[in-house]
Enzyme design. Structure first.
Site, short mmCIF file in Angstrom:
data_model
loop_
_atom_site.label_atom_id
_atom_site.label_comp_id
_atom_site.label_asym_id
_atom_site.label_seq_id
_atom_site.Cartn_x
_atom_site.Cartn_y
_atom_site.Cartn_z
N SER A 162 -9.67 5.44 -5.63
CA SER A 162 -8.43 4.78 -5.27
C SER A 162 -7.62 4.52 -6.52
O SER A 162 -8.12 4.66 -7.64
CB SER A 162 -8.72 3.47 -4.53
OG SER A 162 -9.62 3.66 -3.46
N CYS A 181 -9.41 3.94 -0.21
CA CYS A 181 -10.22 4.62 0.80
C CYS A 181 -11.43 3.73 1.08
O CYS A 181 -12.01 3.16 0.15
CB CYS A 181 -10.69 5.99 0.32
SG CYS A 181 -9.36 7.16 0.04
N HIS A 198 5.53 0.15 -11.48
CA HIS A 198 6.62 0.64 -12.32
C HIS A 198 7.78 -0.34 -12.20
O HIS A 198 8.06 -0.83 -11.10
CB HIS A 198 7.08 2.04 -11.88
CG HIS A 198 5.98 3.04 -11.79
ND1 HIS A 198 5.40 3.62 -12.91
CD2 HIS A 198 5.33 3.56 -10.73
CE1 HIS A 198 4.44 4.45 -12.53
NE2 HIS A 198 4.39 4.44 -11.21
#
Length: 268
Positions: free
Chosen positions: A118, A146, A123
């Protein structure tokens, strides 16, 4: 077919559903001059540096029970930062009921859940209006997992980690896993709204709109602060220094900026 804590469904192999949370927050400021704008951007760069963002993402990793495998971070010139964490599975310690409960997740503490490969990324995007006046800071955070745990459990902490005027939140479950008889499971937990993963005291602060496509396991929630205090949007001075006309004009410009971000369109 769904998995719930009321159904002890035995899976065939690992739960490989991919659950993706995209959390976008916006902070708005009114900067009258170039100097005020540069001071605001400098403040934002310090407040949300790559170092602090790394700490936030590490705490997200703790909340969803992941081991951090690798960290890549960068401060950009003249402004902005990015951080990416690659994480892997950890042992399961919460009960099945706690896994599937549609409720706000915890703040950082000792919480461990099961994940596979994962990632967590952030950002930042500082920007400003070409005519001065409005400066906006945006942070985009993506948590992809996951396994059993939903990244929605990190939403509570993320909201409290940022000073936000407007938020857009997207959640989607992709792929499928199989039970022991080979039947496909396209989602493994009940969900009616992202709002159910936000504590009541935070829900009360925002106007919220849901746009959900249940048959596709796509969930979208938009949030805008209800209370407006002009002092929260001025940088380096307070509203009592403004003339009545300035007070009205600045208030209108900031509220227009918030509304356009919230509704996702230009308003004329």
């Amino acid at each position: 077919m769904k998995l719930t804590h009321e159904q002890a469904i035995e899976l065939h192999g690992f739960n490989n559903l991919t659950k993706s949370l995209s959390f976008n927050m916006y902070d708005i400021c009114f900067t009258r001059t170039k100097e005020e704008r540069e001071a605001y951007l400098h403040y934002i760069d310090e407040q949300y540096s790559a170092e602090r963002l790394t700490t936030i993402l590490k705490n997200v990793s703790d909340i969803i029970g992941a081991h951090v495998l690798n960290i890549a971070s960068q401060d950009f010139e003249p402004a902005g930062a990015s951080v990416t964490l690659l994480v892997s599975e950890a042992p399961v310690e919460l009960t099945t009921e706690e896994v599937f409960e549609e409720s706000p997740g915890p703040l950082p503490e000792s919480v461990v859940m099961q994940l596979d490969k994962s990632h967590i990324t952030v950002h930042t995007y500082p920007e400003f209006h070409p005519d001065e006046g409005i400066s906006t800071f945006r942070a985009d955070i993506d948590v992809s997992t996951c396994g059993e745990i939903s990244p929605l459990k990190a939403l509570h902490y993320l909201i409290r980690s940022f000073e936000t005027d407007v938020m857009t939140i997207d959640y989607r479950v992709r792929g499928f896993t199989r039970d022991k008889d080979g039947n496909k499971l396209f989602i493994d937990h009940e969900i009616s709204s992202i709002q159910n993963y936000i504590p009541d005291d935070l829900v009360e602060l925002f106007d919220m709109i849901d746009v959900n496509v249940y048959q596709e396991n796509i969930f979208h929630t938009k949030c805008k602060l209800r209370e407006f205090d002009l002092n929260n949007y001025l940088f380096g001075y307070t509203k009592d220094t403004l003339t009545p006309d300035e007070h009205i004009e600045i208030t209108e410009r900031i509220k227009l900026e918030m509304d356009e971000i919230f509704y996702g369109k230009n308003i004329v």
